[in-house]
Design an enzyme around this catalytic site. Structure first.
Site, PDB file in Angstrom:
ATOM      1  N   ASP A  55       0.823  -1.203   0.000  1.00  0.00           N
ATOM      2  CA  ASP A  55       0.000   0.000   0.000  1.00  0.00           C
ATOM      3  C   ASP A  55       0.857   1.252   0.000  1.00  0.00           C
ATOM      4  O   ASP A  55       2.079   1.202   0.184  1.00  0.00           O
ATOM      5  CB  ASP A  55      -0.910   0.019   1.231  1.00  0.00           C
ATOM      6  CG  ASP A  55      -1.967  -1.067   1.189  1.00  0.00           C
ATOM      7  OD1 ASP A  55      -2.378  -1.457   0.081  1.00  0.00           O
ATOM      8  OD2 ASP A  55      -2.383  -1.521   2.272  1.00  0.00           O
ATOM      9  N   TYR A 111       6.045 -10.010   7.302  1.00  0.00           N
ATOM     10  CA  TYR A 111       5.597  -8.627   7.412  1.00  0.00           C
ATOM     11  C   TYR A 111       5.984  -8.108   8.780  1.00  0.00           C
ATOM     12  O   TYR A 111       5.834  -8.799   9.784  1.00  0.00           O
ATOM     13  CB  TYR A 111       4.074  -8.538   7.245  1.00  0.00           C
ATOM     14  CG  TYR A 111       3.603  -8.949   5.878  1.00  0.00           C
ATOM     15  CD1 TYR A 111       3.518  -8.014   4.852  1.00  0.00           C
ATOM     16  CD2 TYR A 111       3.245 -10.268   5.615  1.00  0.00           C
ATOM     17  CE1 TYR A 111       3.082  -8.395   3.587  1.00  0.00           C
ATOM     18  CE2 TYR A 111       2.808 -10.648   4.351  1.00  0.00           C
ATOM     19  CZ  TYR A 111       2.728  -9.703   3.349  1.00  0.00           C
ATOM     20  OH  TYR A 111       2.301 -10.067   2.109  1.00  0.00           O
TER      21      TYR A 111
END
Length: 120
Positions: A55, A111
Site C-alpha cells: 500500500d 511482514y
C-alpha cells in the site's frame, strides 16, 4: 529466458506498488526504467509480474519482480538499473525458469509493522 529482480524500496515516496495512472508507484518506476533502457517493450508483452503489492507508504526490502527481457537483457544489472531508479534499489538479478511467477514461487512472506506513537 526470464529474469527475476530482488528489489527494495522506500514506500514513503510512492502511492503503493501497483501501477496507477497519474501517480508514482514502485511498479511504474521499474517499468519506466526497463522501457527506457529497452529491456522491456511493455509489461504485458514481457510478462512483468510482482511477488507482492504494498500500500501507499509501505516499504519493502525483499520484494521480487520477474519479466521476459526484450533486446537489452545485458543491461538488467543492479549497477545499471540503480543508476536510473529513484527510491527503488535492485539488490540482485537471477535467471529463472519460464514458468516462474514471483507470487506463487515464494517460500514465505514476512511482514513487520512499526507503529510510532506521536503524542496519542
Amino acid at each position: 529466458m526470464k529474469l527475476a529482480l530482488r528489489i527494495a524500496y522506500d514506500g514513503t515516496a510512492f502511492y503503493g506498488f501497483q501501477r496507477q495512472p497519474d501517480v508514482r508507484t514502485v511498479e511504474g518506476e521499474l517499468i519506466r526504467v526497463l522501457k527506457k533502457l529497452k529491456i522491456v517493450e511493455s509489461p504485458e508483452e514481457n510478462d512483468f509480474k510482482g511477488a507482492s503489492r504494498t500500500d501507499r507508504g509501505v516499504s519493502a526490502f525483499f520484494n521480487v519482480v520477474s519479466f521476459i527481457p526484450s533486446e537489452r537483457a545485458d543491461l538488467a544489472r543492479p549497477e545499471v538499473l540503480n543508476h536510473h531508479l529513484r527510491d527503488v534499489w535492485v539488490l540482485g538479478v537471477s535467471e529463472v525458469p519460464e514458468e516462474f511467477h514471483p507470487r506463487f514461487w515464494a517460500r514465505s512472506k514476512t511482514y513487520r509493522y512499526y507503529l510510532v506513537n506521536e503524542g496519542f
